[in-house]
Design an enzyme around this catalytic site. Structure first.
Site, PDB file in Angstrom:
ATOM      1  CB  THR A   1     -26.716  43.282 -22.006  1.00 52.80           C
ATOM      2  OG1 THR A   1     -27.146  41.871 -23.027  1.00 52.80           O
ATOM      3  CG2 THR A   1     -27.806  44.136 -21.953  1.00 52.80           C
ATOM      4  CG  ASP A   2     -25.497  40.096 -26.686  1.00 49.86           C
ATOM      5  OD1 ASP A   2     -26.193  40.058 -25.487  1.00 49.86           O
ATOM      6  OD2 ASP A   2     -24.866  39.059 -26.885  1.00 49.86           O
ATOM      7  CD  GLU A   3     -30.413  39.470 -23.087  1.00 47.37           C
ATOM      8  OE1 GLU A   3     -31.548  39.897 -22.947  1.00 47.37           O
ATOM      9  OE2 GLU A   3     -30.142  38.491 -22.716  1.00 47.37           O
TER      10      GLU A   3
ATOM     11  CE1 TYR B   1     -30.168  42.721 -17.710  1.00 41.25           C
ATOM     12  CE2 TYR B   1     -30.275  41.753 -19.915  1.00 41.25           C
ATOM     13  CZ  TYR B   1     -29.733  42.240 -18.884  1.00 41.25           C
ATOM     14  OH  TYR B   1     -28.235  42.191 -18.859  1.00 41.25           O
TER      15      TYR B   1
ATOM     16  CE  LYS C   1     -27.232  46.312 -18.369  1.00 41.80           C
ATOM     17  NZ  LYS C   1     -26.493  46.827 -17.064  1.00 41.80           N
TER      18      LYS C   1
ATOM     19  CG  ASP D   1     -39.796  29.752 -26.210  1.00 43.13           C
ATOM     20  OD1 ASP D   1     -38.752  29.849 -25.721  1.00 43.13           O
ATOM     21  OD2 ASP D   1     -39.797  29.882 -27.673  1.00 43.13           O
TER      22      ASP D   1
HETATM   23  P1  NAD Z   1     -25.654  39.376 -11.195  1.00 40.24           P
HETATM   24  O1  NAD Z   1     -27.124  39.495 -11.295  1.00 40.24           O
HETATM   25  O2  NAD Z   1     -24.999  38.279 -10.880  1.00 40.24           O
HETATM   26  O3  NAD Z   1     -25.114  40.460 -10.108  1.00 40.24           O
HETATM   27  C1  NAD Z   1     -25.871  41.802  -9.962  1.00 40.24           C
HETATM   28  C2  NAD Z   1     -25.032  42.476  -8.602  1.00 40.24           C
HETATM   29  O4  NAD Z   1     -25.565  43.834  -8.678  1.00 40.24           O
HETATM   30  C3  NAD Z   1     -25.497  41.812  -7.498  1.00 40.24           C
HETATM   31  O5  NAD Z   1     -24.333  41.445  -6.562  1.00 40.24           O
HETATM   32  C4  NAD Z   1     -26.546  42.535  -6.952  1.00 40.24           C
HETATM   33  O6  NAD Z   1     -26.712  42.363  -5.540  1.00 40.24           O
HETATM   34  C5  NAD Z   1     -26.135  43.919  -7.436  1.00 40.24           C
HETATM   35  N1  NAD Z   1     -27.444  44.879  -7.376  1.00 40.24           N
HETATM   36  C6  NAD Z   1     -28.488  44.822  -7.831  1.00 40.24           C
HETATM   37  N2  NAD Z   1     -29.112  45.841  -7.696  1.00 40.24           N
HETATM   38  C7  NAD Z   1     -28.373  46.756  -6.826  1.00 40.24           C
HETATM   39  C8  NAD Z   1     -28.682  48.267  -6.532  1.00 40.24           C
HETATM   40  N3  NAD Z   1     -29.794  48.716  -6.692  1.00 40.24           N
HETATM   41  N4  NAD Z   1     -27.613  48.552  -6.012  1.00 40.24           N
HETATM   42  C9  NAD Z   1     -26.486  47.931  -5.584  1.00 40.24           C
HETATM   43  N5  NAD Z   1     -26.367  46.814  -5.780  1.00 40.24           N
HETATM   44  C10 NAD Z   1     -27.157  46.213  -6.632  1.00 40.24           C
HETATM   45  O7  NAD Z   1     -25.456  40.044 -12.569  1.00 40.24           O
HETATM   46  P2  NAD Z   1     -24.112  39.783 -13.586  1.00 40.24           P
HETATM   47  O8  NAD Z   1     -24.356  38.617 -14.491  1.00 40.24           O
HETATM   48  O9  NAD Z   1     -22.793  39.773 -12.918  1.00 40.24           O
HETATM   49  O10 NAD Z   1     -24.056  40.863 -14.669  1.00 40.24           O
HETATM   50  C11 NAD Z   1     -23.394  42.292 -14.158  1.00 40.24           C
HETATM   51  C12 NAD Z   1     -23.695  43.162 -15.246  1.00 40.24           C
HETATM   52  O11 NAD Z   1     -23.240  42.788 -16.455  1.00 40.24           O
HETATM   53  C13 NAD Z   1     -24.982  43.815 -15.228  1.00 40.24           C
HETATM   54  O12 NAD Z   1     -24.921  45.025 -15.513  1.00 40.24           O
HETATM   55  C14 NAD Z   1     -25.454  42.782 -16.651  1.00 40.24           C
HETATM   56  O13 NAD Z   1     -26.490  43.527 -17.351  1.00 40.24           O
HETATM   57  C15 NAD Z   1     -24.272  43.149 -17.584  1.00 40.24           C
HETATM   58  N6  NAD Z   1     -24.191  41.814 -18.414  1.00 40.24           N
HETATM   59  C16 NAD Z   1     -24.295  40.607 -17.875  1.00 40.24           C
HETATM   60  C17 NAD Z   1     -24.128  39.618 -18.900  1.00 40.24           C
HETATM   61  C18 NAD Z   1     -24.103  37.994 -18.632  1.00 40.24           C
HETATM   62  O14 NAD Z   1     -24.126  36.998 -19.366  1.00 40.24           O
HETATM   63  N7  NAD Z   1     -24.165  37.806 -17.157  1.00 40.24           N
HETATM   64  C19 NAD Z   1     -23.733  39.575 -20.070  1.00 40.24           C
HETATM   65  C20 NAD Z   1     -23.556  41.171 -20.338  1.00 40.24           C
HETATM   66  C21 NAD Z   1     -23.835  42.187 -19.732  1.00 40.24           C
HETATM   67  O1  DAU Z   2     -26.587  38.393 -23.793  1.00 41.48           O
HETATM   68  C1  DAU Z   2     -26.273  38.931 -22.496  1.00 41.48           C
HETATM   69  C2  DAU Z   2     -27.237  38.474 -21.509  1.00 41.48           C
HETATM   70  O2  DAU Z   2     -27.150  37.016 -21.315  1.00 41.48           O
HETATM   71  C3  DAU Z   2     -27.127  39.303 -20.200  1.00 41.48           C
HETATM   72  O3  DAU Z   2     -27.292  40.672 -20.426  1.00 41.48           O
HETATM   73  C4  DAU Z   2     -27.990  38.680 -19.144  1.00 41.48           C
HETATM   74  O4  DAU Z   2     -27.920  39.464 -17.975  1.00 41.48           O
HETATM   75  C5  DAU Z   2     -27.984  37.315 -18.972  1.00 41.48           C
HETATM   76  O5  DAU Z   2     -28.989  36.744 -17.834  1.00 41.48           O
HETATM   77  C6  DAU Z   2     -27.927  36.575 -20.300  1.00 41.48           C
HETATM   78  O6  DAU Z   2     -29.251  36.465 -20.790  1.00 41.48           O
HETATM   79  P1  DAU Z   2     -30.155  35.230 -21.156  1.00 41.48           P
HETATM   80  O7  DAU Z   2     -31.487  35.326 -21.270  1.00 41.48           O
HETATM   81  O8  DAU Z   2     -29.425  34.947 -22.729  1.00 41.48           O
HETATM   82  O9  DAU Z   2     -29.331  34.324 -20.394  1.00 41.48           O
HETATM   83  P2  DAU Z   2     -30.076  32.771 -19.703  1.00 41.48           P
HETATM   84  O10 DAU Z   2     -28.790  31.931 -18.943  1.00 41.48           O
HETATM   85  O11 DAU Z   2     -31.264  33.261 -18.805  1.00 41.48           O
HETATM   86  O12 DAU Z   2     -30.815  32.216 -20.830  1.00 41.48           O
HETATM   87  C7  DAU Z   2     -29.572  31.558 -21.990  1.00 41.48           C
HETATM   88  C8  DAU Z   2     -30.453  30.841 -23.010  1.00 41.48           C
HETATM   89  O13 DAU Z   2     -31.050  29.741 -22.388  1.00 41.48           O
HETATM   90  C9  DAU Z   2     -31.713  31.619 -23.337  1.00 41.48           C
HETATM   91  O14 DAU Z   2     -32.096  31.256 -24.772  1.00 41.48           O
HETATM   92  C10 DAU Z   2     -32.722  31.101 -22.461  1.00 41.48           C
HETATM   93  C11 DAU Z   2     -32.371  29.628 -22.502  1.00 41.48           C
HETATM   94  N1  DAU Z   2     -32.694  29.054 -21.176  1.00 41.48           N
HETATM   95  C12 DAU Z   2     -32.692  29.480 -20.162  1.00 41.48           C
HETATM   96  C13 DAU Z   2     -32.957  29.113 -18.802  1.00 41.48           C
HETATM   97  C14 DAU Z   2     -32.572  29.595 -17.422  1.00 41.48           C
HETATM   98  C15 DAU Z   2     -33.239  27.689 -21.175  1.00 41.48           C
HETATM   99  O15 DAU Z   2     -33.601  27.090 -22.356  1.00 41.48           O
HETATM  100  N2  DAU Z   2     -33.705  27.155 -19.968  1.00 41.48           N
HETATM  101  C16 DAU Z   2     -33.564  27.614 -18.803  1.00 41.48           C
HETATM  102  O16 DAU Z   2     -33.723  27.130 -17.725  1.00 41.48           O
END
Ligand code: NAD
Ligand code: DAU
Length: 334
Positions: A123-125, A148, A152, A270
């Site tokens: 992730t970019d985080e 988180y 990562k 927040d």
């Molecule tokens: P998600 O939470 O939707 O899915 C995670 C999956 O991993 C689920 O199916 C869960 O059951 C499985 N899992 C969790 N713990 C496990 C374990 N111990 N063993 C086996 N399986 C397990 O997540 P996502 O949003 O699809 O993200 C996928 C990957 O991409 C993550 O590594 C996340 O850090 C990364 N990522 C996500 C985003 C985003 O915006 N969602 C952005 C950048 C990177």
């Molecule tokens: O940047 C990549 C990341 O993006 C991934 O690594 C994470 O897995 C993914 O969950 C996501 O993280 P964020 O924290 O950015 O995503 P989230 O959707 O939780 O929140 C996006 C933005 O919206 C953040 O600034 C918090 C804000 N937010 C979120 C929720 C759930 C709100 O304002 N209200 C909300 O209810």
């Protein structure tokens, strides 16, 4: 190629499975997923009888299962993680276990089985938070600020250490915020859509001016696929959407698209330690293997809204905890 896809029943993993099955008819996929609250067997149920696909329920921290599956794989694509920042603030322990220990368990299995190719989805985080200007790139220093992102970042370091120490053939991708079908409705975009469909208000943290760089999930999946096949070993690639938006803008756009007024949005307390801004310079991926985001944000958002409208049962079942269990689905597929 025979791929072991971890976390393939989650949001991005599911989209990746569909991408690979469509784009690479010669590939075979085994999904390893623990089916945590975020994993949903229904997501991949439509391909359960495809001879190129197999699902295994299991934990990436379980060395025996992992070893058994890695043995038969040409490459591991590692999506499995605890992924929600808010949950990590409440309890960091599953994040450390899955994201750190689980990643090392996979790396160890790859080494034990003849240095299996490993792609790590990150992730970019991990780079922290930007001010008003600038972008993250592959050379940005690590500065994770939530449990988180710290977990990562630790995983990224372990992957890089496996390359430097053991010459394990690895690549890493660091991606910005994804949106699209199958995203668990705790994340901002699906949360806004499902709340409006249920006549609830949209909760926006703080002043709503935090900025994220939104990327359509299909563009991310294409990027991971390219990095897997064309990335240079030991290298990192950043993927972003060229689509920076404040959370307030996102909420207002969704309100407009769904025919709702501004009174349906409310500012709430927040997030602790809320990162202010993320943005990605993806020129390395563009230069090395021609990747760039293709889905215009508004087009992708409209498609996403339509998907959640057309799949009310999917997210209502998640809310009610009434989706089919793994065992039930297994017995149906036999
Ligand atoms: P998600 O939470 O939707 O899915 C995670 C999956 O991993 C689920 O199916 C869960 O059951 C499985 N899992 C969790 N713990 C496990 C374990 N111990 N063993 C086996 N399986 C397990 O997540 P996502 O949003 O699809 O993200 C996928 C990957 O991409 C993550 O590594 C996340 O850090 C990364 N990522 C996500 C985003 C985003 O915006 N969602 C952005 C950048 C990177
Ligand atoms: O940047 C990549 C990341 O993006 C991934 O690594 C994470 O897995 C993914 O969950 C996501 O993280 P964020 O924290 O950015 O995503 P989230 O959707 O939780 O929140 C996006 C933005 O919206 C953040 O600034 C918090 C804000 N937010 C979120 C929720 C759930 C709100 O304002 N209200 C909300 O209810």
């Amino acid at each position: 190629m025979k791929l072991l896809v971890t976390g393939g029943a989650g949001f991005i993993g599911t989209n990746f499975v569909y991408h690979i099955l469509a784009a690479h008819p010669e590939d075979e996929i085994v999904v390893l997923d623990k089916l945590t609250y975020a994993g949903n067997i229904e997501n991949i149920a439509p391909v359960r009888n495809d001879p190129r696909f197999r699902f295994v329920k299991g934990d990436i921290c379980d060395a025996a299962i992992v070893d058994d599956l890695v043995k038969h794989a040409d490459a591991v694509v590692h999506f499995a993680a605890e992924s929600h920042v808010d949950r990590s603030i409440k309890d960091a322990s599953p994040f450390v276990m899955t994201n750190v220990v689980g990643t090392q368990t996979l790396l160890d299995a790859c080494r034990r089985n003849g240095n299996v190719r490993f792609h790590h989805v990150s992730t970019d985080e991990v780079f922290g938070s930007l001010g008003q200007r600038g972008m993250f790139s592959e050379t940005s220093p690590y500065d994770p600020r939530s449990p988180y992102s710290a977990s990562k970042a630790a995983a990224d370091h372990l992957v890089r250490a496996a390359w430097h120490t053991h010459a394990l053939p690895v690549t890493i991708s660091n991606c910005s915020n994804n949106y699209g079908p199958y995203q668990f409705p705790e994340k901002l975009i699906p949360l806004c859509i499902t709340h409006l469909l249920e006549n609830k208000k949209i909760p926006i943290y703080g002043d709503g001016m935090n900025v994220r760089d939104w990327l359509a999930v299909e563009d991310h999946c294409r990027g991971v696929d390219l990095a897997l096949r064309h990335g240079r070993m030991g290298e990192t690639y950043c993927f972003g959407g060229r689509s920076e938006r404040t959370n307030s803008e996102i909420a207002q756009r969704i309100l407009r698209e769904m025919g709702c007024g501004r009174e349906r949005m409310e500012f709430v307390t927040d997030r602790q330690g809320h990162d202010r801004r993320y943005a990605i310079d993806f020129s390395k991926a563009e230069k090395e293997f021609g990747w760039s985001p293709e889905t215009p944000f508004l087009h992708g958002l409209r498609k996403t809204i339509d998907w959640y409208k057309a799949n009310v049962d999917w997210w209502k079942n998640i809310q009610n905890g009434t989706y089919r269990e793994y065992d039930e689905l297994q017995s149906i597929s036999k």
